[in-house]
Design an enzyme around this catalytic site. Structure first.
Site, PDB file in Angstrom:
ATOM      1  N   HIS A  83      47.058  44.467  37.160  1.00 29.66           N
ATOM      2  CA  HIS A  83      47.984  43.494  37.763  1.00 29.66           C
ATOM      3  C   HIS A  83      46.950  42.687  38.867  1.00 29.66           C
ATOM      4  O   HIS A  83      46.136  43.121  39.514  1.00 29.66           O
ATOM      5  CB  HIS A  83      49.124  43.949  38.473  1.00 29.66           C
ATOM      6  CG  HIS A  83      50.488  43.080  38.707  1.00 29.66           C
ATOM      7  ND1 HIS A  83      50.884  42.232  37.788  1.00 29.66           N
ATOM      8  CD2 HIS A  83      50.749  42.690  39.948  1.00 29.66           C
ATOM      9  CE1 HIS A  83      51.554  41.312  38.579  1.00 29.66           C
ATOM     10  NE2 HIS A  83      51.729  41.607  39.754  1.00 29.66           N
ATOM     11  N   HIS A 115      52.971  36.416  42.413  1.00 32.99           N
ATOM     12  CA  HIS A 115      52.520  37.257  41.617  1.00 32.99           C
ATOM     13  C   HIS A 115      53.641  37.200  40.389  1.00 32.99           C
ATOM     14  O   HIS A 115      54.757  36.712  40.609  1.00 32.99           O
ATOM     15  CB  HIS A 115      52.207  38.689  41.642  1.00 32.99           C
ATOM     16  CG  HIS A 115      53.263  39.620  42.099  1.00 32.99           C
ATOM     17  ND1 HIS A 115      53.641  40.607  41.562  1.00 32.99           N
ATOM     18  CD2 HIS A 115      54.392  39.418  43.196  1.00 32.99           C
ATOM     19  CE1 HIS A 115      54.785  41.166  42.019  1.00 32.99           C
ATOM     20  NE2 HIS A 115      54.955  40.354  43.084  1.00 32.99           N
ATOM     21  N   CYS A 147      50.554  37.495  35.077  1.00 33.21           N
ATOM     22  CA  CYS A 147      49.910  37.331  36.467  1.00 33.21           C
ATOM     23  C   CYS A 147      48.583  36.583  36.305  1.00 33.21           C
ATOM     24  O   CYS A 147      48.328  35.691  36.942  1.00 33.21           O
ATOM     25  CB  CYS A 147      49.690  38.745  36.843  1.00 33.21           C
ATOM     26  SG  CYS A 147      48.519  39.874  36.033  1.00 33.21           S
TER      27      CYS A 147
END
Length: 180
Positions: free
Chosen positions: A130, A142, A76
């Site tokens: 994340h 993402h 990510c």
């Protein structure tokens, strides 16, 4: 390409990606949350638009922990760093923990704009684990997990609402002003 043609292309990409995505696992007990309210459609700078199209163009790239190029795959933070470096020349910190702590304007959910970085605690608690790039209309790009690919997802999903921590605006008005 006109703005309406670009928005139509973005909507088409969002619809096609939505058809191909899997729903995240349901939590053990249903969580009732207030819906996320998104800012109305607005015009945005060519720089933010370039971030949007570059991020959308990477959908389908394989996930790889520690990856930070299209050839090697992305995690990510590698995805975010690559898009910003490639499109804007801005070098961001390498990890989500460093990104969430950087000196950049905090943004509320209701004020999200294309190009904003959004952060999640996917392991529970309040520790960032994340991140993604907000692309507008309640969607973000993402690199989710091992075995997956870069994808377009929706903040309105209960999973993401529960895990949402905060957002930061990297593209500041001084960047936007020079492009208008």
């Amino acid at each position: 390409m006109t703005m309406s043609a670009r928005l139509t292309l973005m909507l088409l990409a969002a619809l096609l990606s939505g058809c191909a995505s899997r729903t995240p696992p349901s939590p053990a007990a249903p969580v009732i949350r207030a819906p996320i309210v998104f800012a109305p459609a607005q015009s945005f700078s060519p720089e933010a638009e370039d971030v949007l199209f570059r991020a959308l163009g990477l959908v389908g790239t394989p996930y790889r922990w520690g990856g930070n190029t299209p050839d090697s795959g992305f995690d990510c933070s590698g995805l975010i760093g690559y898009v910003y470096r490639d499109v804007t020349g801005i070098s961001l910190p390498r990890t989500t923990r460093e990104m969430i702590g950087m000196q950049a304007a905090n943004v509320g959910k209701e004020g999200l704009q294309t190009g904003d970085l959004i952060f999640f605690a996917t392991n529970g608690g309040s520790q960032v684990s994340h991140a993604g790039i907000y692309v507008g209309e309640g969607r973000f790009v993402h690199a989710p997990a091992t075995g997956g690919t870069v994808k377009l997802d929706s903040l309105s999903k209960a999973y993401w609402q529960k895990a949402y921590l905060s957002a930061k605006r990297v593209l500041q008005p001084e960047h936007l002003a020079r492009n208008q």
